[in-house]
Design an enzyme around this catalytic site. Structure first.
Site, PDB file in Angstrom:
ATOM      1  N   LYS A   1       0.800  -1.220   0.000  1.00  0.00           N
ATOM      2  CA  LYS A   1       0.000   0.000   0.000  1.00  0.00           C
ATOM      3  C   LYS A   1       0.835   1.272   0.000  1.00  0.00           C
ATOM      4  CE  LYS A   1      -3.964  -2.195   0.155  1.00  0.00           C
ATOM      5  NZ  LYS A   1      -4.871  -2.197  -0.994  1.00  0.00           N
TER       6      LYS A   1
ATOM      7  N   SER B   1      -2.906 -12.194   4.340  1.00  0.00           N
ATOM      8  CA  SER B   1      -3.291 -12.125   2.926  1.00  0.00           C
ATOM      9  C   SER B   1      -2.176 -12.648   2.021  1.00  0.00           C
ATOM     10  CB  SER B   1      -3.682 -10.694   2.535  1.00  0.00           C
ATOM     11  OG  SER B   1      -2.594  -9.813   2.679  1.00  0.00           O
TER      12      SER B   1
END
EC number: 2.5.1.47
Length: 323
Positions: A42, A273
């Protein structure tokens, strides 16, 4: 020749592509995004959304940033905001890990927790309420629909994968949170480089299979799950469904057990994840048609961001946890 970055937001990208030697058959290549400046994929979108807002003239001194986040985008925005001198308010479901909350506070962000049962929709609603209270003061970056999100992956992540594999990438696997990584990387490899036979695989929780539902033309029925960072419970604007060739659903247990394997067998500190994405690669390799394909998998974040979660739940005795 010296290389000095003018601020920390400019240090994103160029993360390593690492071959997995004990997990899979040696054809799984993991892109370790925890090597970014605030330790997740991110960082790329956090930097680019702020740079883009500056270029468009909508972000200037006195304007405060607002964004809903499941954690890692918030941390990325917080480090960029701190580096470039902006105030930031983040809305986040209360179910996200305590490590994320602490990091956001440490980076100077104002954190507003929302009801966990409402998921990211609740966080988005709260962020929109804050901006509506004073539109001149607040700017909502909207990671789920902001084109600066997939753009940075098209400009950086995609080219990095292409260069590091000399174009020999057959399968690209990405968990879907905002959809930006999958969309941007696939646009670059299939579009810019013309490798139309790339197989793009979207990974989502089996407990919240909204992408599979959308592609099948079914009613969207999200559900709760423990794979933080993916499975937002709706189809994000930044997810181009036309680019997806295959969807793989992963259970909480598969994601956690595979993340642990990455740490124990490959020496890669991996979040939940990341485990989900590699678990999807292993499922593909069960099909003989994928045996000799080079599979690139995005590992979004480090295991250190999940110390208080189920990822580490049964690894220590109570005594071992005492300081």
């Amino acid at each position: 020749m010296s290389k000095i970055y003018e601020d920390n937001s400019l240090t994103i990208g160029h993360t390593p592509l690492v071959r997995l030697n004990r997990i899979g058959n040696g054809r799984i290549l993991a892109k370790v995004e925890s090597r970014n400046p605030s330790f997740s994929v991110k960082c790329r979108i956090g930097a680019n959304m702020i740079w883009d807002a500056e270029k468009r003239g909508v972000l200037k001194p006195g304007v405060e940033l607002v964004e809903p986040t499941s954690g890692n985008t918030g941390i990325a925005l917080a480090y960029v905001a701190a580096a470039r001198g902006y105030k930031l308010t983040l809305t986040m479901p209360e179910t996200m890990s305590i490590e994320r909350r602490k990091l956001l506070k440490a980076l100077g962000a104002n954190l507003v927790l929302t009801e966990g049962a409402k998921g990211m929709k609740g966080a988005i609603q709260k962020a929109e309420e804050i901006v509506a209270s004073d539109p001149q003061k607040y700017l909502l970056l909207q990671q789920f629909s902001n084109p600066a999100n997939p753009e940075i992956h098209e400009k950086t992540t995609g080219p990095e994968i292409w260069e590091d594999t000399d174009g020999q990438v057959d399968v690209f696997i990405s968990g879907v949170g905002t959809g930006g990584t999958l969309t941007g990387v696939t646009r670059y490899i299939k579009g810019t480089k013309g490798k139309t036979d790339l197989i793009t695989v979207a990974v989502e929780p089996t407990d919240s299979p909204v992408i599979a539902q959308a592609l099948a033309g079914e009613e969207i029925k999200p559900g709760p799950h423990k794979i933080q960072g993916i499975g937002a419970g709706f189809i994000p604007g930044n997810l181009d469904l036309k680019l997806i060739d295959k969807v793989v659903g992963i259970t909480n247990e598969e994601a956690i057990s595979t993340a642990r394997r990455l740490m124990e067998e490959e020496g890669i500190l991996a979040g939940i994840s990341s485990g989900a994405a590699v678990a999807a690669a292993l499922k593909l390799q069960e099909d003989e048609s994928f045996t000799n394909k080079n599979i690139v998998v995005i590992l979004p974040s480090s295991g250190e961001r999940y110390l208080s979660t189920a990822l580490f739940a049964d690894l220590f005795t109570e005594k071992e946890l005492q300081q």
